[in-house]
Motif scaffolding. Structure first.
Motif, mmCIF file in Angstrom:
data_model
loop_
_atom_site.group_PDB
_atom_site.id
_atom_site.type_symbol
_atom_site.label_atom_id
_atom_site.label_comp_id
_atom_site.label_asym_id
_atom_site.label_seq_id
_atom_site.Cartn_x
_atom_site.Cartn_y
_atom_site.Cartn_z
ATOM 1 N N LEU A 319 0.808 -1.221 0.000
ATOM 2 C CA LEU A 319 0.000 0.000 0.000
ATOM 3 C C LEU A 319 0.843 1.274 0.000
ATOM 4 C CD1 LEU A 319 -2.971 -0.695 2.455
ATOM 5 C CD2 LEU A 319 -3.100 -0.228 0.011
ATOM 6 N N GLY A 320 2.094 1.183 0.440
ATOM 7 C CA GLY A 320 2.905 2.389 0.632
ATOM 8 C C GLY A 320 3.073 3.209 -0.634
ATOM 9 N N LEU A 321 3.618 2.607 -1.693
ATOM 10 C CA LEU A 321 3.837 3.351 -2.930
ATOM 11 C C LEU A 321 2.530 3.699 -3.628
ATOM 12 C CD1 LEU A 321 6.987 1.609 -4.453
ATOM 13 C CD2 LEU A 321 6.814 3.874 -3.417
ATOM 14 N N TYR A 322 1.519 2.851 -3.454
ATOM 15 C CA TYR A 322 0.199 3.186 -4.018
ATOM 16 C C TYR A 322 -0.332 4.471 -3.401
ATOM 17 C CZ TYR A 322 -4.888 3.140 -4.330
ATOM 18 O OH TYR A 322 -6.195 3.501 -4.498
ATOM 19 N N LEU A 323 -0.294 4.577 -2.060
ATOM 20 C CA LEU A 323 -0.748 5.789 -1.390
ATOM 21 C C LEU A 323 0.097 6.995 -1.800
ATOM 22 C CD1 LEU A 323 -1.434 4.477 2.241
ATOM 23 C CD2 LEU A 323 -3.131 5.175 0.539
ATOM 24 N N ALA A 324 1.410 6.787 -1.912
ATOM 25 C CA ALA A 324 2.299 7.887 -2.298
ATOM 26 C C ALA A 324 1.953 8.403 -3.691
ATOM 27 C CB ALA A 324 3.752 7.422 -2.246
ATOM 28 N N ARG A 325 1.760 7.481 -4.639
ATOM 29 C CA ARG A 325 1.455 7.900 -6.005
ATOM 30 C C ARG A 325 0.085 8.588 -6.076
ATOM 31 N NH1 ARG A 325 0.179 4.870 -10.638
ATOM 32 N NH2 ARG A 325 -1.507 4.035 -9.358
ATOM 33 N N GLU A 326 -0.925 8.031 -5.378
ATOM 34 C CA GLU A 326 -2.255 8.625 -5.405
ATOM 35 C C GLU A 326 -2.240 10.029 -4.810
ATOM 36 O OE1 GLU A 326 -5.267 7.391 -6.660
ATOM 37 O OE2 GLU A 326 -3.858 6.047 -7.639
ATOM 38 N N ALA A 327 -1.544 10.204 -3.685
ATOM 39 C CA ALA A 327 -1.467 11.525 -3.058
ATOM 40 C C ALA A 327 -0.750 12.511 -3.980
ATOM 41 C CB ALA A 327 -0.757 11.429 -1.713
ATOM 42 N N CYS A 328 0.353 12.089 -4.608
ATOM 43 C CA CYS A 328 1.088 12.976 -5.515
ATOM 44 C C CYS A 328 0.229 13.358 -6.725
ATOM 45 C CB CYS A 328 2.373 12.295 -5.986
ATOM 46 S SG CYS A 328 3.703 12.310 -4.757
ATOM 47 N N ASP A 329 -0.507 12.411 -7.270
ATOM 48 C CA ASP A 329 -1.374 12.717 -8.410
ATOM 49 C C ASP A 329 -2.400 13.781 -8.047
ATOM 50 O OD1 ASP A 329 -0.044 10.950 -9.980
ATOM 51 O OD2 ASP A 329 -1.550 9.364 -9.887
#
Length: 368
Positions: A319-329
């Protein structure tokens, strides 16, 4: 490109036109045959006149039928590009029996579909509310355990290694609960963000300090490479973002860097640096860890994807990189990853330098 045009309409009725033409020719042949039986003949000019009249009548009928069908079928054609479900609910008033039957079936189907969507939205909201409440309630015992562990550290009778191990696991549990809450809040991102000026080195140092126990436990050495603070550097390294969501992104990157740079017989290192690139500010988190295989690089941002490296760590959730990418988008930042097996990983967050605080943000966020 619209599919309903007059040419397409005529082509769709080609069988009718062919039958009409064949019937006209057959009628002319019967009339001519009857005249021949009575020693008479139809003059060719009269025959041409009849053909022209029939052709004009056919064109007039096709034009009339096209006008009857155009409003209804053009609306249907446009609906394929409609992104909003509500735009699919209204059709022009039907003028033929076929259109009336289709409109009734469409309205019934839309009603059933809308009801099903509403029920699913309600069920989803209930599940998310339950998960959110559960996560909040679980944070209380985590906080209590942390207090008890702090007391245990002051008691020499407790084994220090055991207390530190329990503290590390409790800290990991607390961060997992926080990640769950962030994942839930992604669905209502616009209601839970605030754009402000964020000085990147300060934010990074706070995250590194919060993760000091994890650095010590995994024997990983952090390094923050920031220029000496002055008016120029502070301006260049100050970005417009949401401090809470950006902190989440940095936490996930540092947590992954710690996890995958630690190892037996190896001195793990995590470095956070800053630079200017093509007028943009770039925050880089790099490590000297095991790296990511090429076949996994394209999927590391997928939810729950752990990859071959993640499967070696029981604590990996994907979930870590998924959350990071979604927040950045949603914040208008860009996140990229470069890695190779055995050569470590480098993650860049690119912040656009724009005078607008909403630069790069999706319109779905700024509209709210």
């Amino acid at each position: 490109m619209p599919r309903f045009t007059f040419r397409a309409f005529v082509r769709d009725r080609r069988v009718y036109i062919l039958v009409y033409a064949a019937f006209g020719l057959l009628t002319a042949a019967v009339v001519q045959l009857d005249l021949w039986l009575h020693d008479a003949s139809l003059h060719y000019t009269n025959l041409v006149y009849i053909v022209i009249l029939g052709f004009v009548g056919l064109l007039l009928f096709l034009a009339y039928d096209y006008r009857r069908q155009a409003a209804f079928l053009s609306k249907l054609d446009q609906m394929f590009d409609a992104g909003d479900l509500d735009r699919l609910s209204t059709l022009p008033g039907p003028v033929t029996l076929e259109q009336e039957l289709f409109a009734d079936a469409w309205a019934r189907m839309y009603s059933l579909l809308n009801t099903a969507f509403s029920e699913e939205r309600h069920r989803t909201r209930r599940r998310l509310h339950f998960l959110s409440q559960w996560a909040h309630h679980m944070k209380t015992p985590v906080a209590v355990i942390d207090l008890e562990l702090q007391k245990a550290r002051q008691n020499p009778d407790y084994p220090r290694e055991l207390v530190d191990s329990l503290a590390e696991e409790n800290e990991r549990l607390g961060r997992s609960l926080q990640a769950l809450l962030h994942a839930i809040r992604l669905d209502d991102f616009a209601a839970d963000f605030k754009i402000e000026a964020v000085y990147l080195p300060d934010l990074v140092r706070k995250v590194v300090n919060d993760y000091r126990h994890a650095f010590i436990a995994h024997r990983v050495f952090p390094r923050v490479e920031a220029p000496e603070e002055d008016a120029v550097s502070r301006e260049l390294l100050t970005v417009r973002s949401d401090a809470k969501w950006l902190r989440l992104v940095v936490e996930q990157l540092i947590s992954n860097a710690i996890k995958y740079s630690a190892g037996e017989g190896r001195e793990g290192r995590v470095t956070v640096s800053f630079r200017q690139e093509e007028g943009k500010t770039v925050l880089t988190v790099s490590d000297n860890g095991i790296g990511i295989p090429p076949e996994d690089l394209g999927r590391i941002f997928d939810p729950f994807f752990t990859g071959s490296a993640g499967r070696k760590h029981a604590t990996s959730t994907g979930l870590g990189l998924y959350l990071a990418r979604e927040a950045c988008d949603r914040l208008g930042h860009t996140i990229t990853v470069r890695s190779a097996p055995g050569a470590g990983t480098q993650v860049d967050i690119v912040f656009p330098r724009d005078t607008s605080i909403f630069a790069g943000m999706p319109s779905s966020v700024t509209a709210k």
